[in-house]
Design a protein around this motif. Sequence first.
Motif, short mmCIF file in Angstrom:
data_model
loop_
_atom_site.label_atom_id
_atom_site.label_comp_id
_atom_site.label_asym_id
_atom_site.label_seq_id
_atom_site.Cartn_x
_atom_site.Cartn_y
_atom_site.Cartn_z
N GLU A 124 45.04 90.65 -9.01
CA GLU A 124 46.43 90.22 -9.15
C GLU A 124 47.29 90.64 -7.96
O GLU A 124 48.28 89.99 -7.64
CB GLU A 124 47.02 90.81 -10.43
N ASP A 125 46.93 91.74 -7.30
CA ASP A 125 47.74 92.25 -6.19
C ASP A 125 47.29 91.71 -4.84
O ASP A 125 47.65 92.26 -3.79
CB ASP A 125 47.71 93.78 -6.17
N LEU A 126 46.50 90.65 -4.82
CA LEU A 126 46.02 90.09 -3.55
C LEU A 126 47.20 89.51 -2.77
O LEU A 126 48.14 88.95 -3.34
CB LEU A 126 44.99 88.99 -3.83
N ALA A 127 47.14 89.64 -1.43
CA ALA A 127 48.20 89.12 -0.57
C ALA A 127 48.36 87.62 -0.79
O ALA A 127 47.39 86.90 -1.10
CB ALA A 127 47.89 89.41 0.89
N ALA A 128 49.59 87.13 -0.63
CA ALA A 128 49.90 85.73 -0.96
C ALA A 128 49.15 84.73 -0.09
O ALA A 128 48.93 83.60 -0.50
CB ALA A 128 51.42 85.50 -0.83
N THR A 129 48.77 85.14 1.13
CA THR A 129 48.09 84.20 2.03
C THR A 129 46.59 84.46 2.15
O THR A 129 45.91 83.79 2.92
CB THR A 129 48.72 84.28 3.44
N SER A 130 46.06 85.43 1.40
CA SER A 130 44.64 85.75 1.48
C SER A 130 43.83 84.79 0.60
O SER A 130 44.25 84.46 -0.51
CB SER A 130 44.38 87.18 1.04
N TRP A 131 42.70 84.37 1.12
CA TRP A 131 41.76 83.58 0.33
C TRP A 131 40.79 84.55 -0.36
O TRP A 131 40.27 85.48 0.28
CB TRP A 131 40.98 82.62 1.21
N TYR A 132 40.52 84.27 -1.63
CA TYR A 132 39.60 85.13 -2.36
C TYR A 132 38.31 84.35 -2.62
O TYR A 132 38.33 83.23 -3.13
CB TYR A 132 40.20 85.58 -3.68
N ALA B 20 42.51 96.16 5.80
CA ALA B 20 43.90 95.83 5.49
C ALA B 20 43.98 94.94 4.26
O ALA B 20 43.12 94.08 4.04
CB ALA B 20 44.56 95.13 6.67
N PRO B 21 45.00 95.09 3.43
CA PRO B 21 45.11 94.28 2.20
C PRO B 21 45.45 92.82 2.47
O PRO B 21 45.26 91.98 1.60
CB PRO B 21 46.24 94.97 1.42
N PHE B 22 45.94 92.51 3.67
CA PHE B 22 46.36 91.15 3.98
C PHE B 22 45.31 90.40 4.80
O PHE B 22 45.64 89.52 5.60
CB PHE B 22 47.70 91.16 4.73
N ALA B 23 44.04 90.71 4.64
CA ALA B 23 42.98 90.03 5.38
C ALA B 23 42.98 88.54 5.03
O ALA B 23 43.38 88.13 3.93
CB ALA B 23 41.63 90.65 5.05
N HIS B 24 42.53 87.73 5.97
CA HIS B 24 42.49 86.29 5.73
C HIS B 24 41.50 85.93 4.63
O HIS B 24 41.76 85.04 3.82
CB HIS B 24 42.11 85.54 7.01
N LEU B 25 40.35 86.60 4.61
CA LEU B 25 39.33 86.35 3.60
C LEU B 25 39.01 87.66 2.89
O LEU B 25 38.80 88.69 3.54
CB LEU B 25 38.05 85.79 4.24
N VAL B 26 38.97 87.60 1.58
CA VAL B 26 38.61 88.77 0.77
C VAL B 26 37.43 88.37 -0.10
O VAL B 26 37.51 87.41 -0.89
CB VAL B 26 39.78 89.25 -0.09
N PHE B 27 36.31 89.09 0.04
CA PHE B 27 35.11 88.81 -0.74
C PHE B 27 34.99 89.87 -1.83
O PHE B 27 35.09 91.07 -1.56
CB PHE B 27 33.86 88.85 0.15
N GLY B 28 34.75 89.41 -3.06
CA GLY B 28 34.63 90.36 -4.16
C GLY B 28 33.76 89.81 -5.26
O GLY B 28 33.22 88.70 -5.18
N ALA B 29 33.64 90.58 -6.30
CA ALA B 29 32.86 90.22 -7.48
C ALA B 29 33.82 90.00 -8.64
O ALA B 29 34.75 90.77 -8.85
CB ALA B 29 31.85 91.31 -7.83
N GLY B 30 33.62 88.93 -9.38
CA GLY B 30 34.46 88.70 -10.54
C GLY B 30 35.73 87.95 -10.20
O GLY B 30 35.80 87.15 -9.26
#
Length: 598
Positions: free
Chosen positions: A350-358, A336-346
């Motif tokens: 810009e389109d990350l959910a407003a409450t998600s931590w990157y 889901a795009p509104f996950a609490h934690l989003v792990f990525g590279a770089g």
Amino acid sequence: MIGNPLGLLALLSIPVIVGIHFFRRRFKPRPIAGLFLWADPDRDPSSGRRLHRIENRLSLWLELLLALLLSLYILDFRWDTTTALPHHVIVLDSTASMAARDADYDVSEAAREKVRDIATTSGPEALVTLISGTTNPVVLCGPAAALLTVEDALLSWRATGRGEDHRAAIALGRELAGPDARIHFVSDHAPSSSLGSLVQWHAVGRAMDNAAILSAERRQSPDEEKEEIFVVVASWGQAGEVAVEIAARDTTLARQDVSTDGRGRPVTMRLTIPTTEGPVTLKIADDALSIDNEVRLVKPADRVVTYRLSPDLPKPLAEDLRRALRSLPETLETDAPFAHLVFGAGTRPEDLAATSWYVGFGPFVGRLVPHESGVELGPFLVEGAHPLLSDVDFSGVVWTYLKGGGEGFRRLVSAGNVTLLGERSHGQSTELRFNIDYAGSNFRSAICFPIIVFNLVHARQLEIPGCSRDLASLGETISVSLVGVDSGTALQLIDPQGNSRPLFGKRRLEIGPMRSTGYYRIENAGEPWAEWEVRFRDPEESNLTNLSTREFAVDDDAGVQKTESDVLIDPRLHFTLLFAGLALFVANALFIKKGRTQ
């Protein structure tokens, strides 16, 4: 002494009356045959008054005395007589074991009777200060209150506290009684340490058998139609079976007996119940202490931290993260795009959910492609106060970093001028950037890696709106996250007694420490928004086998403190002043009238 200092202004009436008598014109009446003998054309006196010698007349003294009596009444005049009265300072233990009772003996009633005996030893005129003996002592009666007020304080006193240090209450008693006065401490057990020669300890307890619920937890079972209740119980005194029962809305959901050794050894058990909406009550049979026999478990709030692994993550890094996250409770991988934690590279999408931590791994600028790199073997400059780095040790870490960027990030880990771990806020969202070349570092095999993942999940869980937990103990603090709650929202905290008070905060609230057991809830615009239960948990207080009845003597040189007390004027004196003033007023009026008729 006087009770109304502003009444001193009333005394100004005395010089005013004297001044009037200096300027009064009152001539003695003289009867004449007719006015024609007084043919002086200028019969009107000259305008204005002249200063005359004051006449010693009865009306003057009556008026002055009347003004004085009325001034004394307005001043609330009191006789200032000081006498030394006996003053008893009593500290009453308010821990939970003081509420123990069986068929033959009630410790709390014995404690009340002991306080009455101490308070009345010096007669009905004695003064009493009664203090609740806890870490945060409270004056239940006094300071230096009349004996009649003690009974109301004893009836309102409740023993519900945890086992605590009584030195604060004794220190307060010394402050109120004086350095050389005796302090009476009423408890149910012997003192654990020396309290000094001026503390008279009265133990009024009695050893009793008791069982207690030490811990309880409610979880959702993998089977969605069932829930699991984990319980820890213990008993002191006689060994035997303890029946544990779970009920909801007067319906028994589960019941199980557990064997205890009577020496306080904890016994853990698990019970399965059907999935139930609302709270369930866990209880054991009634015994000597009721406060540790029942726990109310509210339905656990959904505090599962969801996470998403972006496809651009290097495969070894994604596998290590997935392995560490799956080992933690209350975590769930999602697409889901509104996950609490989003792990990525770089960089952060810009389109990350407003409450998600990157959480990004790579350079601060651009994506994870070859960059000019450097290697750091430590030491590292770490901001240890940050929740993400709690208990993290970077010893032995070989950190290969990618040069460039880092502006706008708060440094959490750095080496020299290089930011290795940075943090940046995006409103309700947080961005964390590990400036690391994962393939060229031993970060994956270091002991700090799983600890950082655990801290990250825990920190994100605390940001989920609502309470950090559903069950707390006396003296603990509840953390409430207000993320996503409008700052203008009127939140109300409702305590177990039904009292409400407003809550104000921007992002997080700390409520506590909790002083009473029971059900608490927070309402948002009148609707339940968060809830938790505060339970009693103190094995030392649940162990009633060490209670005893005994008097512990003190140095005979210490005696009852004498306190200077102001004995107020009899209220009837005020009425005497009023009646005397009225009588003087009438007498003065009659005297003036009689003088005019002569």
